[in-house]
Scaffold this motif. Structure first.
Motif, PDB file in Angstrom:
ATOM      1  N   VAL A  84      18.237  13.753   5.027  1.00 25.44           N
ATOM      2  CA  VAL A  84      17.335  13.682   6.179  1.00 25.44           C
ATOM      3  C   VAL A  84      15.896  13.895   5.743  1.00 25.44           C
ATOM      4  O   VAL A  84      14.975  13.158   6.142  1.00 25.44           O
ATOM      5  N   THR A  85      15.677  14.901   4.895  1.00 25.46           N
ATOM      6  CA  THR A  85      14.320  15.187   4.434  1.00 25.46           C
ATOM      7  C   THR A  85      13.740  14.012   3.648  1.00 25.46           C
ATOM      8  O   THR A  85      12.595  13.590   3.864  1.00 25.46           O
ATOM      9  N   MET A  86      14.525  13.463   2.728  1.00 25.02           N
ATOM     10  CA  MET A  86      14.017  12.387   1.883  1.00 25.02           C
ATOM     11  C   MET A  86      13.812  11.094   2.669  1.00 25.02           C
ATOM     12  O   MET A  86      12.874  10.333   2.395  1.00 25.02           O
ATOM     13  N   GLY A  87      14.670  10.832   3.650  1.00 31.05           N
ATOM     14  CA  GLY A  87      14.480   9.643   4.466  1.00 31.05           C
ATOM     15  C   GLY A  87      13.170   9.687   5.226  1.00 31.05           C
ATOM     16  O   GLY A  87      12.414   8.709   5.272  1.00 31.05           O
ATOM     17  N   VAL A 145       5.259   9.097   2.772  1.00 31.68           N
ATOM     18  CA  VAL A 145       4.513   8.863   1.524  1.00 31.68           C
ATOM     19  C   VAL A 145       4.671   7.439   1.008  1.00 31.68           C
ATOM     20  O   VAL A 145       3.952   7.036   0.090  1.00 31.68           O
ATOM     21  N   GLY A 146       5.613   6.694   1.549  1.00 29.47           N
ATOM     22  CA  GLY A 146       5.877   5.347   1.071  1.00 29.47           C
ATOM     23  C   GLY A 146       7.270   5.260   0.474  1.00 29.47           C
ATOM     24  O   GLY A 146       7.634   6.076  -0.384  1.00 29.47           O
ATOM     25  N   ARG A 147       8.046   4.280   0.939  1.00 32.56           N
ATOM     26  CA  ARG A 147       9.441   4.191   0.503  1.00 32.56           C
ATOM     27  C   ARG A 147       9.563   3.760  -0.949  1.00 32.56           C
ATOM     28  O   ARG A 147      10.416   4.252  -1.687  1.00 32.56           O
ATOM     29  N   ARG A 148       8.719   2.828  -1.371  1.00 27.64           N
ATOM     30  CA  ARG A 148       8.763   2.420  -2.786  1.00 27.64           C
ATOM     31  C   ARG A 148       8.333   3.572  -3.680  1.00 27.64           C
ATOM     32  O   ARG A 148       8.932   3.812  -4.743  1.00 27.64           O
ATOM     33  N   ARG A 149       7.296   4.293  -3.289  1.00 26.54           N
ATOM     34  CA  ARG A 149       6.829   5.409  -4.109  1.00 26.54           C
ATOM     35  C   ARG A 149       7.917   6.461  -4.270  1.00 26.54           C
ATOM     36  O   ARG A 149       8.157   6.967  -5.379  1.00 26.54           O
ATOM     37  N   LEU A 150       8.579   6.814  -3.162  1.00 24.13           N
ATOM     38  CA  LEU A 150       9.638   7.817  -3.238  1.00 24.13           C
ATOM     39  C   LEU A 150      10.798   7.311  -4.086  1.00 24.13           C
ATOM     40  O   LEU A 150      11.418   8.083  -4.846  1.00 24.13           O
ATOM     41  N   LEU A 151      11.109   6.028  -3.979  1.00 23.10           N
ATOM     42  CA  LEU A 151      12.179   5.445  -4.787  1.00 23.10           C
ATOM     43  C   LEU A 151      11.857   5.574  -6.275  1.00 23.10           C
ATOM     44  O   LEU A 151      12.726   5.936  -7.085  1.00 23.10           O
ATOM     45  N   THR A 199      16.938  10.714  -2.687  1.00 23.55           N
ATOM     46  CA  THR A 199      15.765   9.860  -2.458  1.00 23.55           C
ATOM     47  C   THR A 199      16.124   8.378  -2.528  1.00 23.55           C
ATOM     48  O   THR A 199      15.392   7.542  -1.980  1.00 23.55           O
ATOM     49  N   LEU A 200      17.223   8.047  -3.215  1.00 19.84           N
ATOM     50  CA  LEU A 200      17.489   6.652  -3.543  1.00 19.84           C
ATOM     51  C   LEU A 200      18.115   5.873  -2.389  1.00 19.84           C
ATOM     52  O   LEU A 200      17.641   4.792  -2.025  1.00 19.84           O
ATOM     53  N   MET A 201      19.177   6.417  -1.796  1.00 20.31           N
ATOM     54  CA  MET A 201      19.921   5.652  -0.794  1.00 20.31           C
ATOM     55  C   MET A 201      19.100   5.367   0.464  1.00 20.31           C
ATOM     56  O   MET A 201      19.009   4.214   0.907  1.00 20.31           O
ATOM     57  N   PRO A 202      18.445   6.368   1.090  1.00 25.49           N
ATOM     58  CA  PRO A 202      17.629   6.043   2.279  1.00 25.49           C
ATOM     59  C   PRO A 202      16.465   5.116   1.962  1.00 25.49           C
ATOM     60  O   PRO A 202      16.110   4.259   2.765  1.00 25.49           O
ATOM     61  N   SER A 203      15.864   5.294   0.780  1.00 25.45           N
ATOM     62  CA  SER A 203      14.726   4.442   0.420  1.00 25.45           C
ATOM     63  C   SER A 203      15.148   2.991   0.274  1.00 25.45           C
ATOM     64  O   SER A 203      14.463   2.081   0.755  1.00 25.45           O
ATOM     65  N   THR A 204      16.271   2.762  -0.405  1.00 26.83           N
ATOM     66  CA  THR A 204      16.724   1.383  -0.597  1.00 26.83           C
ATOM     67  C   THR A 204      17.101   0.746   0.736  1.00 26.83           C
ATOM     68  O   THR A 204      16.726  -0.402   1.017  1.00 26.83           O
ATOM     69  N   LEU A 205      17.815   1.471   1.575  1.00 30.61           N
ATOM     70  CA  LEU A 205      18.248   0.908   2.852  1.00 30.61           C
ATOM     71  C   LEU A 205      17.062   0.673   3.781  1.00 30.61           C
ATOM     72  O   LEU A 205      16.994  -0.345   4.486  1.00 30.61           O
ATOM     73  N   ALA A 206      16.093   1.588   3.779  1.00 26.91           N
ATOM     74  CA  ALA A 206      14.910   1.405   4.622  1.00 26.91           C
ATOM     75  C   ALA A 206      14.078   0.217   4.136  1.00 26.91           C
ATOM     76  O   ALA A 206      13.557  -0.557   4.945  1.00 26.91           O
ATOM     77  N   LEU A 207      13.944   0.060   2.829  1.00 27.49           N
ATOM     78  CA  LEU A 207      13.208  -1.084   2.300  1.00 27.49           C
ATOM     79  C   LEU A 207      13.884  -2.400   2.665  1.00 27.49           C
ATOM     80  O   LEU A 207      13.231  -3.399   2.956  1.00 27.49           O
TER      81      LEU A 207
END
Length: 524
Positions: free
Chosen positions: A67-70, A76-82, A118-126
């Protein structure tokens, strides 16, 4: 004025391949560790408690930080967090591979869990941002899920090869080249998305979210492992109470960590519920079937893993097929059919106590897995597609958290049902000649019965193992029967809850959408 969603082109589809890399890696990491555990435990001298923390710390921290990372990705930006998560994952993987003792390995696994969150929510959101047309987004989500399933399928094979030729640390080094490719390719192929008005990250909410999820996941795992005990039940109750405080705080904050307003969307809420319950059913059943293959049929972990490859292939095929079917039929109808197919697989599984039991179980599991993949792909797409672009990270994190909790709950509940049937069936069938202490260990589980059989005379050992295997199979049969009934109910829920969702329009027929008065997300 009206404007159409942009059609995803070559760059987006190549970018999808980049997003598939961390998904594939996380699946490999989950399946390879179980094969590596015996050798690393012997090498490092890890006791049983340390072994549990080596396996569980990763999952605990992933579930706790999703939840926090999503939401952090929205800010901060999904690509940056990824990219940050990928770099951290690579570095900590090296630390884990060369860990000289169990405490350092446990710490490394915990940090891998934080990085993995950090990886799964970032990839799915992107994906939801790159593929804005529903028909294309559904296909992209299907490909994304297929990569995860493919990783689970080939994980035992790759792990077996590595462990036969190298030391246990090679299993952790798998992540280094994968993340290196991601770090190079992502800035070139992936756009950046973030909320233009994110507000400040509320650290109190972060602490409350961890204090909600971690005790619940811990309690569910402990109930699955040791049965009903006061401490795990208390942990779950504490987590739920803190969760109520967390939700209340989110309603009061102008910029909450988690947008609870998403639950006001009926499609979103129904999709999360279906995803959770499907995770319960398949998570618990996968545990029972995998243990049945090893403890009842006597297969090695590697051979059992190889026999489950067709199940993963069936899930990949059905996941890919689901978005195509949703172009001709309503997604709710496709989901309902998938639940019915899964119910048929569970009914086949009730034949595990008959002739050719191994063939029956494998065929039944392939059917059930293909059926569950149909709604899974579409439900995930509905979850991320129901949220506004600036909240895609929150929606993706809720999807992943729902899946994690569903699997943990399924292992706990269905595992407890199977264990209760096992004890009830085994008690009257225990052979004479066992001490009270040996009988109690045998009733504790099939693994315990097999251990006891190695300590008693052969005249007692044979009947004990036969009775224990029959009792375990009865537990699997009863659980499958109950699951089939629940799946019939889920089929009705899917058909009714998503009846207003139309079939996905072809890409060239996508209707225009109203233009927003102001941008809701920053895109670079």
């Amino acid at each position: 004025m009206r404007t159409a969603h942009p059609v995803a082109g070559r760059r987006e589809w190549i970018g999808l391949a980049v997003l598939a890399l961390p998904t594939l890696l996380l699946a490999l990491d989950l399946s390879v560790l179980y094969l590596a555990l015996p050798s690393l435990s012997a090498d490092l001298g890890a006791d049983s408690t340390q072994q549990l923390w080596i396996t569980d710390s990763y999952g605990f921290l992933i579930a706790g930080f999703l939840v926090t990372m999503g939401t952090l990705g929205d800010r901060v930006g999904r690509r940056r967090l990824l990219l940050i998560g990928a770099g951290a994952f690579a570095v900590v993987s090296v630390v884990a591979a060369y860990a000289p003792n169990p405490p350092l390995l446990i710490a490394a696994r915990a940090l891998l869990g934080v990085a993995g969150a950090t990886l799964m929510p970032s990839t799915l959101a992107l994906i939801s941002n790159m593929f804005q047309i529903p028909a294309q987004r559904a296909v992209a989500v299907g490909v994304w899920m297929s990569c995860f399933m493919g990783g689970m399928a080939v994980g035992p094979v790759i792990g077996g090869v590595l462990l036969e030729n190298f030391w246990w640390g090679s299993a952790f080094l798998l992540g280094v080249p994968v993340m290196a490719v991601l770090l190079v390719a992502a800035p070139l192929l992936l756009p950046e998305f973030r909320d233009p008005h994110p507000g400040r990250l509320d650290l109190v909410s972060v602490a409350l979210s961890l204090a909600t999820i971690l005790p619940v996941v811990y309690g569910l795992k402990e109930l699955a492992r040791h049965g009903w005990r006061p401490l795990p039940v208390l942990a779950i109750m504490i987590g739920l109470l803190v969760g109520m405080v967390f939700v209340r705080r989110q309603r009061l904050l102008p910029h909450p960590l988690l947008d609870v307003g998403l639950f006001g969307n009926r499609t979103f809420t129904a999709a999360l519920l279906v995803f959770l319950l499907n995770g319960v059913l398949m998570g618990g059943t996968f545990l029972l079937v995998s243990q049945w293959l090893q403890l009842v049929e006597g297969l090695t972990p590697l051979r059992a893993g190889l026999l489950l490859v067709p199940q993963a292939v069936a899930m990949i095929g059905a996941t890919t097929l689901a978005p195509l079917l949703a172009r001709r039929f309503r997604p709710g109808h496709v989901m309902a059919v998938g639940q019915l197919v899964t119910a048929a697989g569970f009914l086949l599984l009730t034949g595990a106590d008959g002739d050719r039991a191994l063939l029956v179980v494998l065929v039944a599991f392939v059917v059930a897995s293909a059926g569950i993949a149909l709604p899974s792909a579409l439900v995930t797409d509905l979850i991320v597609g129901s949220a506004p672009p600036e909240r895609a990270g929150s929606a993706a994190s809720l999807s992943e958290t729902s899946g994690e909790l569903g699997i943990a709950l399924g292992v706990a509940v269905l595992g407890s049902v199977g264990a209760a049937v096992y004890r009830a069936e085994l008690g009257p069938a225990l052979p004479a000649g066992l001490s009270a202490e040996a009988a109690a260990r045998a009733r504790d589980g099939l693994a315990g019965a097999v251990t006891v059989a190695g300590e008693v005379p052969g005249t007692v050992a044979g009947p004990l193992v036969d009775a224990a295997r029959a009792a375990y199979t009865s537990g699997l049969v009863m659980t499958a029967a109950a699951g089939a009934v629940l799946l019939l109910g889920l089929a009705v829920v899917a058909a009714l809850a998503f009846r207003s969702v139309p079939p996905y329009a072809p890409v060239n027929a996508e209707p225009a959408q109203p233009e927003e008065p102001a941008p809701t997300a920053v895109q670079h």
